[in-house]
Design a protein around this motif. Sequence first.
Motif, short mmCIF file in Angstrom:
data_model
loop_
_atom_site.label_atom_id
_atom_site.label_comp_id
_atom_site.label_asym_id
_atom_site.label_seq_id
_atom_site.Cartn_x
_atom_site.Cartn_y
_atom_site.Cartn_z
N LEU A 4 0.85 -1.19 0.00
CA LEU A 4 0.00 0.00 0.00
C LEU A 4 0.88 1.24 0.00
O LEU A 4 1.86 1.32 0.74
CB LEU A 4 -0.91 0.02 1.23
N LYS A 5 0.52 2.17 -0.84
CA LYS A 5 1.28 3.41 -0.91
C LYS A 5 0.32 4.57 -0.72
O LYS A 5 -0.83 4.51 -1.17
CB LYS A 5 1.98 3.53 -2.27
N THR A 10 -4.17 10.81 0.99
CA THR A 10 -3.48 10.36 2.20
C THR A 10 -2.48 11.43 2.65
O THR A 10 -2.44 11.79 3.83
CB THR A 10 -2.71 9.04 1.92
N PHE A 11 -1.69 11.93 1.70
CA PHE A 11 -0.72 12.97 2.04
C PHE A 11 -1.42 14.22 2.55
O PHE A 11 -1.00 14.83 3.54
CB PHE A 11 0.17 13.31 0.83
#
Length: 149
Positions: A4-5, A10-11
């Motif tokens: 998962l990245k 997310t950031f």
Amino acid sequence: ARGLKPNLRTFSCAINACAKSGDVGAAEKLLQEMEQAGFKPNVATFSTLIDACNKAKRPDANKVSKILELMKARGLKPEFKTFQNAITACTMSAGDPAAAEKLLQEMEQAGFKPNVATFSTLIDACNKAKRPDANKVSKILELMKARGL
């Protein structure tokens, strides 16, 4: 969770969490990671970074200026909220009325109209300055009147 990245959202959420806690260093580190991962920060990302400066234990008007310059270098234009957050940071930074006034000029040059809250923040910057200046406050009040506020 292998494989998962983080993605742009997310950031952005992580930077926002850093902003809420006033952790400017962590927010800046996440910005670097975000860009290294190939994601482009947007105006909201930079506004959030400036908001982190507002909530930091030691707000720094110079840091805000650097963030604004970085934003502009990326081809992004500050929005009303960006300017408002930046002016607030100058107030929180032990009262830096000169920096706040410079931002007000930039804000107006960008086509945004300051509101009562903007001018109140400028007056607050004058009050928090090492040497409060009643003349400067009077000039700000005159500016408000000239703009119909």
